[in-house]
Design a protein around this motif. Structure first.
Motif, PDB file in Angstrom:
ATOM      1  N   GLU A  32       0.812  -1.213   0.000  1.00 30.54           N
ATOM      2  CA  GLU A  32       0.000   0.000   0.000  1.00 30.54           C
ATOM      3  C   GLU A  32       0.851   1.271   0.000  1.00 30.54           C
ATOM      4  N   GLU A  33       2.067   1.185   0.558  1.00 31.14           N
ATOM      5  CA  GLU A  33       2.945   2.352   0.576  1.00 31.14           C
ATOM      6  C   GLU A  33       3.388   2.738  -0.828  1.00 31.14           C
ATOM      7  N   LEU A  34       3.368   1.773  -1.769  1.00 30.42           N
ATOM      8  CA  LEU A  34       3.767   2.062  -3.154  1.00 30.42           C
ATOM      9  C   LEU A  34       2.851   3.090  -3.813  1.00 30.42           C
ATOM     10  N   ASN A  35       1.648   3.276  -3.270  1.00 27.27           N
ATOM     11  CA  ASN A  35       0.772   4.333  -3.791  1.00 27.27           C
ATOM     12  C   ASN A  35       1.458   5.696  -3.723  1.00 27.27           C
ATOM     13  N   LEU A  36       2.359   5.855  -2.754  1.00 25.31           N
ATOM     14  CA  LEU A  36       3.070   7.126  -2.564  1.00 25.31           C
ATOM     15  C   LEU A  36       4.457   7.095  -3.196  1.00 25.31           C
ATOM     16  N   SER A  37       5.191   5.981  -3.029  1.00 26.01           N
ATOM     17  CA  SER A  37       6.591   5.960  -3.443  1.00 26.01           C
ATOM     18  C   SER A  37       6.819   5.476  -4.875  1.00 26.01           C
ATOM     19  N   ASP A  38       5.921   4.690  -5.420  1.00 29.70           N
ATOM     20  CA  ASP A  38       6.104   4.146  -6.770  1.00 29.70           C
ATOM     21  C   ASP A  38       4.756   4.046  -7.482  1.00 29.70           C
ATOM     22  N   PRO A  39       4.081   5.173  -7.702  1.00 31.56           N
ATOM     23  CA  PRO A  39       2.717   5.144  -8.259  1.00 31.56           C
ATOM     24  C   PRO A  39       2.626   4.529  -9.646  1.00 31.56           C
ATOM     25  N   ASN A  40       3.668   4.683 -10.469  1.00 26.68           N
ATOM     26  CA  ASN A  40       3.601   4.142 -11.829  1.00 26.68           C
ATOM     27  C   ASN A  40       3.512   2.625 -11.839  1.00 26.68           C
ATOM     28  N   ARG A  41       4.115   1.988 -10.839  1.00 27.01           N
ATOM     29  CA  ARG A  41       4.050   0.531 -10.749  1.00 27.01           C
ATOM     30  C   ARG A  41       2.609   0.080 -10.489  1.00 27.01           C
ATOM     31  N   ILE A  42       1.913   0.833  -9.664  1.00 30.59           N
ATOM     32  CA  ILE A  42       0.521   0.489  -9.357  1.00 30.59           C
ATOM     33  C   ILE A  42      -0.371   0.752 -10.570  1.00 30.59           C
ATOM     34  N   ILE A  43      -0.153   1.867 -11.236  1.00 29.99           N
ATOM     35  CA  ILE A  43      -0.938   2.179 -12.440  1.00 29.99           C
ATOM     36  C   ILE A  43      -0.750   1.085 -13.489  1.00 29.99           C
ATOM     37  N   ASP A  44       0.488   0.634 -13.666  1.00 33.45           N
ATOM     38  CA  ASP A  44       0.771  -0.415 -14.649  1.00 33.45           C
ATOM     39  C   ASP A  44       0.035  -1.707 -14.315  1.00 33.45           C
ATOM     40  N   ALA A  45      -0.005  -2.061 -13.014  1.00 32.62           N
ATOM     41  CA  ALA A  45      -0.711  -3.278 -12.607  1.00 32.62           C
ATOM     42  C   ALA A  45      -2.198  -3.165 -12.928  1.00 32.62           C
ATOM     43  N   HIS A  46      -2.791  -2.014 -12.621  1.00 29.67           N
ATOM     44  CA  HIS A  46      -4.207  -1.804 -12.947  1.00 29.67           C
ATOM     45  C   HIS A  46      -4.437  -1.950 -14.453  1.00 29.67           C
ATOM     46  N   LYS A  47      -3.568  -1.352 -15.258  1.00 30.49           N
ATOM     47  CA  LYS A  47      -3.741  -1.392 -16.710  1.00 30.49           C
ATOM     48  C   LYS A  47      -3.670  -2.818 -17.247  1.00 30.49           C
ATOM     49  N   GLN A  48      -2.804  -3.621 -16.663  1.00 31.00           N
ATOM     50  CA  GLN A  48      -2.703  -5.015 -17.123  1.00 31.00           C
ATOM     51  C   GLN A  48      -4.022  -5.743 -16.934  1.00 31.00           C
ATOM     52  N   TYR A  49      -4.690  -5.501 -15.810  1.00 32.72           N
ATOM     53  CA  TYR A  49      -5.975  -6.170 -15.570  1.00 32.72           C
ATOM     54  C   TYR A  49      -7.080  -5.597 -16.442  1.00 32.72           C
ATOM     55  N   ILE A  50      -7.040  -4.293 -16.689  1.00 30.55           N
ATOM     56  CA  ILE A  50      -8.049  -3.677 -17.561  1.00 30.55           C
ATOM     57  C   ILE A  50      -7.904  -4.208 -18.982  1.00 30.55           C
ATOM     58  N   GLU A  51      -6.656  -4.305 -19.455  1.00 31.58           N
ATOM     59  CA  GLU A  51      -6.418  -4.849 -20.799  1.00 31.58           C
ATOM     60  C   GLU A  51      -6.853  -6.308 -20.900  1.00 31.58           C
ATOM     61  N   ALA A  52      -6.840  -7.024 -19.764  1.00 28.73           N
ATOM     62  CA  ALA A  52      -7.267  -8.436 -19.759  1.00 28.73           C
ATOM     63  C   ALA A  52      -8.780  -8.584 -19.752  1.00 28.73           C
ATOM     64  N   GLY A  53      -9.502  -7.472 -19.517  1.00 25.31           N
ATOM     65  CA  GLY A  53     -10.957  -7.538 -19.575  1.00 25.31           C
ATOM     66  C   GLY A  53     -11.680  -7.167 -18.299  1.00 25.31           C
ATOM     67  N   ALA A  54     -10.964  -6.807 -17.246  1.00 22.66           N
ATOM     68  CA  ALA A  54     -11.615  -6.432 -15.989  1.00 22.66           C
ATOM     69  C   ALA A  54     -12.310  -5.084 -16.140  1.00 22.66           C
ATOM     70  N   VAL A  55     -13.535  -4.999 -15.620  1.00 27.10           N
ATOM     71  CA  VAL A  55     -14.264  -3.724 -15.651  1.00 27.10           C
ATOM     72  C   VAL A  55     -14.489  -3.169 -14.237  1.00 27.10           C
ATOM     73  N   ILE A  56     -14.234  -3.999 -13.221  1.00 33.64           N
ATOM     74  CA  ILE A  56     -14.302  -3.536 -11.831  1.00 33.64           C
ATOM     75  C   ILE A  56     -12.894  -3.671 -11.242  1.00 33.64           C
TER      76      ILE A  56
END
Length: 608
Positions: A32-56
């Motif tokens: 959870e601390e990565l939200n502050l120290s490494d935000p791009n890593r979290i954004i990339d993880a979200h994008k991978q799931y969205i590209e796989a078809g996740a809508v929630i």
């Protein structure tokens, strides 16, 4: 349109495990601390799931509460960590993607002694931070404790009408910890105001599917599942999950057949697993009807105490009762121990109690010795939280039940650092309070995980208490908490002051739970000084230490130790029926003599 409106006519897909993606990248610190120290890593993880078809999409906030963040010294950053997580999920997700604020359950079997109030306050603080951050709903996940989850739903509903997804985690197929059925839990969650109800974590698809087979379609809410990828494998200190997306696709079909409208993933799942679920969602529509075979009510058998084994708690309410501790030997020979147990029985003890590797030093297993002596004398077996994880604890207790050994003392156990193997691991999966509760659960025929055991255990449970503290009222508060957990009676640490025994009586006389007062005879001045200065929970008076120091021979020291013990017994028996004698160094002749002394006092009292 919110996601509930889409769910009326569609099967929707949630994302998979954020932790798995980060773990595979070698990250082991607070995710959870990565939200502050490494935000791009979290954004990339979200994008991978969205590209796989996740809508929630879940925010990266599973453990972003004050109590969990405290160990990282981040407890003052709850608000910013949660709010930044929502921003990152929004940045990753285009229009049509729903962002749900994730809140993880806190109550499990670990040793944290958080109060219910502390847990609910932590949940409320996190939920408030998410609700003001423009989320599309709240996802409450991995809740093992149903009451905690109901409390979290109540917190959300007091502040918002946003959709709530509420997922429990099961202990066994179809059953929560505590024996609550999934069917019953889903009904309670729906009535509390959850809009999507289901299960996540702990199990793979197969066990989740079996769990859902007995669950009818909710009246108003929708069903969800977030299974683990598989059972984990442990290699070189790390957990691994098998990659099986094709299997996920076939299981996704069967989940939809069971009425599921939200498919997501938990531990071990990756974008490939979510892509498999999205293929199912593309071709399937939700089922509107489901037939569930009525389940037959199981009857759990109760094994009653034999008449000769009246609970020790009841004995101590009626008459003088003596329990004597006889430590299992450190060496392989058991002759002296067996002989000592028989001598103590002849002296009139009600039970011989066996420590569980006291002072963290290995001794012959107390269950094995209890099985050997139980035909001659009643054994009371100590069970520590130190040496066994939850699996081992339940197995050990089931073994005691199978042997007909029903008297147990639940104790934390001395840390391994004080014993013969200071590098050994101290387990402490649970506290003594939790261990007492789990033993009581076995008495209801329910395993630690919630599974029906087909028969009720019959444990009579003792709890330890330590009056040798500066603030005795706090020791009494711990006793009261152990009574709430299910303790039937108490056994105290040894006391070495008549005044302390009297004070302890006045502090505890409001309790209806019997107490066995600990008395341990001294054998030498060295023994006295060691106990006073090095053993946690034991303090001697200056006068007793002086008396022992004045003894010039071993014989005179032993006699003085017996004399002191008799004086303490004289006071203890004025206030308590229960006496707990601790045998020093397997010198059972000393505790046999003291047992006879107590018997003589009781007989003399009756004749007068």
């Amino acid at each position: 349109m919110n996601f509930l409106e889409k769910m009326k006519n569609e099967v929707l897909v949630g994302d998979g495990a954020m932790g798995t993606l980060l773990y595979e990248q070698g990250i082991s610190k607070c995710f959870e601390e990565l939200n502050l120290s490494d935000p791009n890593r979290i954004i990339d993880a979200h994008k991978q799931y969205i590209e796989a078809g996740a809508v929630i999409i879940q925010t990266n906030t599973y453990a972003a509460n004050r109590l969990k963040l405290e160990k990282y010294e981040l407890d003052e950053k709850v608000k910013i960590i949660n709010q930044e997580a929502v921003k990152l999920a929004r940045e990753a997700g285009p229009n049509g993607i729903f962002i749900v604020g994730t809140v993880g359950g806190l109550q499990n079997f670990h040793q944290e002694e958080w109060t219910k109030e502390e847990v609910l306050e932590a949940l409320e603080e996190q939920i408030e931070a998410l609700l003001v951050s423009n989320v599309d709903g709240i996802l409450l996940e991995t809740f093992y404790d149903l009451e905690e989850l109901l409390g979290a739903i109540n917190i959300v509903r007091k502040q918002s009408e946003l959709p709530i997804i509420a997922n429990v985690s099961l202990g066994e197929i179809g059953v929560l910890h505590g024996g609550v059925s999934l069917k019953e839990a889903i009904g309670k969650l729906e009535n509390a105001g959850a809009d999507v109800v289901g299960i996540n974590c702990r199990m793979g698809p197969s066990h989740m599917l079996r769990s859902l087979e007995d669950v009818p379609l909710p009246k108003r809410a929708y069903l969800s599942v977030y299974p683990n990828a598989s059972l984990p494998e442990y290699q070189d200190g790390r957990l691994f999950y098998h990659s099986n997306p094709e299997y996920f696709e076939s299981m996704g079909e069967q989940f939809v057949n069971q009425g599921v409208r939200l498919l997501g993933g938990c531990c071990g799942t990756t974008p490939e697993h979510i892509r498999a679920f999205s293929h199912v969602a593309e071709r399937r529509t939700p089922v509107e009807e489901k037939w569930v075979t009525p389940s037959l009510k199981k009857v759990t058998k109760k094994i009653e105490f034999p008449r000769s084994l009246e609970p020790l708690s009841d004995i101590a309410k009626k008459r003088r009762s003596v329990i004597v501790e006889l430590d299992p030997p450190k060496k392989l020979s058991t002759d002296k121990f067996i002989k000592g147990a028989k001598v103590l029985k002849e002296a009139g003890v009600d039970a011989v109690t066996l420590a569980d590797n006291s002072l963290a030093s290995p001794r012959i297993d107390n269950m094995a010795l209890a099985a050997q002596i139980k035909e001659d004398v009643r054994p009371l077996v100590h069970v520590t939280c130190r040496d066994r994880n939850l699996i081992g604890l339940q197995s050990h207790l089931m073994g005691l039940h199978a042997l007909g050994i029903n008297d147990v003392l639940a104790v934390t156990g001395d840390p391994t650092k004080v014993g013969d193997f200071p590098g050994a691991t101290s387990v402490y999966d649970v506290t003594s309070f939790q261990l007492i509760s789990l033993m009581k659960q076995l008495n209801e025929g329910i395993s630690f995980s919630g599974k029906d055991l087909g028969q009720k255990a019959n444990f009579s449970i003792a709890a330890a208490c330590n009056p040798n503290v500066r603030h005795m009222d706090k020791a009494v508060q711990r006793m009261e908490k152990k009574i709430e957990s299910g303790a039937d009676f108490f056994m105290t640490q040894p006391m070495y002051s008549e005044e302390q025994i009297e004070a302890f009586y006045h502090e505890t006389k409001h309790l209806d739970t019997p107490v066995y007062v600990g008395i341990m005879p001294l054998t030498s001045s060295r023994n006295a000084e060691f106990l006073h200065n090095e053993v946690p929970g034991i303090k001697l008076t200056d006068s007793i230490r002086s008396s022992m120091a004045s003894c010039e021979t071993k014989e005179s020291a032993q006699l003085e130790g017996i004399k002191i013990a008799k004086s303490l017994i004289d006071t203890a028996t004025q206030y308590f029926n229960g006496i707990y004698l601790i045998t020093p160094f397997l010198r059972y002749e000393i505790t046999a003599e003291l047992t006879a002394y107590i018997e003589q006092k009781s007989t003399a009292k009756l004749t007068h």
